[in-house]
Design a protein around this motif. Structure first.
Motif, mmCIF file in Angstrom:
data_model
loop_
_atom_site.group_PDB
_atom_site.id
_atom_site.type_symbol
_atom_site.label_atom_id
_atom_site.label_comp_id
_atom_site.label_asym_id
_atom_site.label_seq_id
_atom_site.Cartn_x
_atom_site.Cartn_y
_atom_site.Cartn_z
ATOM 1 N N SER A 57 10.994 1.535 -1.450
ATOM 2 C CA SER A 57 10.643 2.945 -1.715
ATOM 3 C C SER A 57 10.462 3.266 -3.278
ATOM 4 N N CYS A 58 9.924 4.266 -3.438
ATOM 5 C CA CYS A 58 9.819 4.847 -4.610
ATOM 6 C C CYS A 58 11.012 5.766 -4.997
ATOM 7 N N ASP A 59 11.649 5.400 -6.231
ATOM 8 C CA ASP A 59 12.494 6.472 -6.773
ATOM 9 C C ASP A 59 14.040 6.413 -5.912
ATOM 10 N N SER A 60 13.774 7.000 -4.716
ATOM 11 C CA SER A 60 14.883 7.042 -3.948
ATOM 12 C C SER A 60 14.667 6.754 -2.388
ATOM 13 N N TYR A 61 15.650 6.570 -1.588
ATOM 14 C CA TYR A 61 15.567 6.625 -0.240
ATOM 15 C C TYR A 61 16.485 7.315 0.536
ATOM 16 N N ASN A 62 16.386 7.994 1.581
ATOM 17 C CA ASN A 62 17.211 8.687 2.153
ATOM 18 C C ASN A 62 17.562 7.845 3.581
ATOM 19 N N TRP A 63 18.771 7.189 3.981
ATOM 20 C CA TRP A 63 18.924 6.621 5.168
ATOM 21 C C TRP A 63 20.381 7.202 5.591
ATOM 22 N N ASN A 64 20.641 7.385 6.825
ATOM 23 C CA ASN A 64 21.693 7.786 7.631
ATOM 24 C C ASN A 64 22.327 8.856 6.773
ATOM 25 N N GLY A 65 21.726 9.724 6.441
ATOM 26 C CA GLY A 65 22.219 11.039 5.422
ATOM 27 C C GLY A 65 22.719 10.670 4.081
ATOM 28 N N ASN A 66 22.489 9.557 3.393
ATOM 29 C CA ASN A 66 22.673 9.169 2.170
ATOM 30 C C ASN A 66 21.525 8.786 1.431
ATOM 31 N N VAL A 67 21.738 9.389 0.040
ATOM 32 C CA VAL A 67 20.275 9.143 -0.852
ATOM 33 C C VAL A 67 20.709 7.897 -1.656
ATOM 34 N N TYR A 68 19.795 7.046 -1.770
ATOM 35 C CA TYR A 68 19.980 5.673 -2.643
ATOM 36 C C TYR A 68 19.104 5.883 -3.516
ATOM 37 N N THR A 69 19.283 5.452 -4.581
ATOM 38 C CA THR A 69 18.501 5.338 -5.910
ATOM 39 C C THR A 69 18.398 3.831 -6.631
ATOM 40 N N THR A 70 19.151 2.994 -6.236
ATOM 41 C CA THR A 70 19.074 1.834 -6.714
ATOM 42 C C THR A 70 18.981 0.652 -5.374
ATOM 43 N N SER A 71 18.355 -0.378 -5.928
ATOM 44 C CA SER A 71 18.133 -1.357 -5.135
ATOM 45 C C SER A 71 19.438 -2.088 -4.489
ATOM 46 N N GLY A 72 19.486 -2.617 -3.213
ATOM 47 C CA GLY A 72 20.584 -3.108 -2.635
ATOM 48 C C GLY A 72 20.658 -3.540 -1.302
ATOM 49 N N ILE A 73 21.581 -4.064 -0.953
ATOM 50 C CA ILE A 73 22.035 -4.094 0.472
ATOM 51 C C ILE A 73 22.996 -3.149 0.976
ATOM 52 N N TYR A 74 23.059 -2.323 1.784
ATOM 53 C CA TYR A 74 23.633 -1.409 2.082
ATOM 54 C C TYR A 74 24.068 -1.443 3.763
ATOM 55 N N VAL A 75 25.181 -1.236 4.118
ATOM 56 C CA VAL A 75 25.611 -1.548 5.663
ATOM 57 C C VAL A 75 26.183 -0.195 6.226
ATOM 58 N N ASP A 76 25.953 0.204 7.098
ATOM 59 C CA ASP A 76 26.541 1.544 7.982
ATOM 60 C C ASP A 76 26.827 0.995 9.329
ATOM 61 N N THR A 77 27.866 1.631 9.742
ATOM 62 C CA THR A 77 28.391 1.549 11.113
ATOM 63 C C THR A 77 28.092 2.706 11.749
ATOM 64 N N LEU A 78 27.596 2.668 12.893
ATOM 65 C CA LEU A 78 27.354 4.166 13.871
ATOM 66 C C LEU A 78 27.876 3.594 15.311
ATOM 67 N N THR A 79 27.959 4.612 16.165
ATOM 68 C CA THR A 79 28.384 4.434 17.374
ATOM 69 C C THR A 79 27.345 4.643 18.232
ATOM 70 N N THR A 80 27.093 3.411 19.336
ATOM 71 C CA THR A 80 26.184 3.670 20.417
ATOM 72 C C THR A 80 26.538 4.451 21.335
ATOM 73 N N VAL A 81 25.536 4.884 22.426
ATOM 74 C CA VAL A 81 25.661 5.718 23.318
ATOM 75 C C VAL A 81 27.059 5.173 24.342
ATOM 76 N N SER A 82 27.126 3.811 24.184
ATOM 77 C CA SER A 82 28.004 3.259 25.125
ATOM 78 C C SER A 82 29.492 3.303 24.359
ATOM 79 N N GLY A 83 29.505 3.846 23.055
ATOM 80 C CA GLY A 83 30.860 3.847 22.334
ATOM 81 C C GLY A 83 31.046 2.697 21.664
ATOM 82 N N CYS A 84 30.112 1.454 21.482
ATOM 83 C CA CYS A 84 30.373 0.701 20.870
ATOM 84 C C CYS A 84 29.850 0.625 19.277
ATOM 85 N N ASP A 85 30.351 -0.393 18.373
ATOM 86 C CA ASP A 85 29.739 -0.022 17.186
ATOM 87 C C ASP A 85 28.201 -0.659 17.000
#
Length: 185
Positions: A57-85
């Motif tokens: 992306s150029c300059d920034s990237y909006n992912w799962n409600g967060n705005v990132y402005t630097t390169s990197g590896i990011y991890v997010d844990t969400l909940t599935t419809v069945s209640g699992c991670d």
């Protein structure tokens, strides 16, 4: 006799055993009075989700409600419809927009980025860079004019003009450099 119905994520431990697949499981235990106790487990295993995304992306990237402005590896844990991670990994590369300020001084006109300019001013152009992000160039342009001056002189015998002595009548042209660096004809 007893029946248990269980929904679990990824695995479930029951009566000393670990189960990782859905199914109906039966176990026979002994009661304290020495009789059989038959237990049936109706097990549903829902799996956690794992996904990897790779984004440039150029300059920034909006992912799962967060705005990132630097390169990197990011991890997010969400909940599935069945209640699992649902574990999502983002491999993000951020390329930056280039901002370039430049200036140019020219005589009469100048060609810049495919356009001809004859008037001084501040001009902005947006170009694509090799990373597909914008490259914004601001050019402070000064256009100086050349001078075209005609003198009519009448003289006796000879005339000295711009370091030359003339003894015959005629039209003479000399090109000098003005203070602005442009021609003065």
């Amino acid at each position: 006799y007893s029946n248990d119905s269980v929904v679990s994520c990824d695995s479930f431990s029951w009566n000393g055993n670990v189960y990782t697949t859905s199914g109906i499981y039966v176990d026979t235990l002994t009661t304290i009075s020495g009789c059989d106790s038959v237990v049936t487990l109706d097990l549903t295993i829902n799996n956690s989700m794992y996904s990897n995304d790779s984004v440039v992306s150029c300059d920034s990237y909006n992912w799962n409600g967060n705005v990132y402005t630097t390169s990197g590896i990011y991890v997010d844990t969400l909940t599935t419809v069945s209640g699992c991670d649902s574990v999502v990994t983002l491999d993000l590369v951020i390329n930056n927009t280039f901002y370039i300020n430049d200036s140019i001084v020219a005589c009469d006109s100048v060609e810049w980025n495919g356009n001809m300019y004859t008037v001084s001013g501040i001009y902005v152009d947006t170009l694509g860079s090799v990373t597909n992000c914008d490259s914004i160039i601001t050019m402070n342009m000064t256009i100086n004019s050349s001078y075209d001056i005609s003198d009519f002189i009448t003289s006796c015998d000879s005339y000295s003009w711009n370091g030359n002595v003339y003894t015959t009548s005629g039209i003479y042209v000399d090109t000098l450099t003005a203070i602005s660096g442009c021609d003065s004809v």
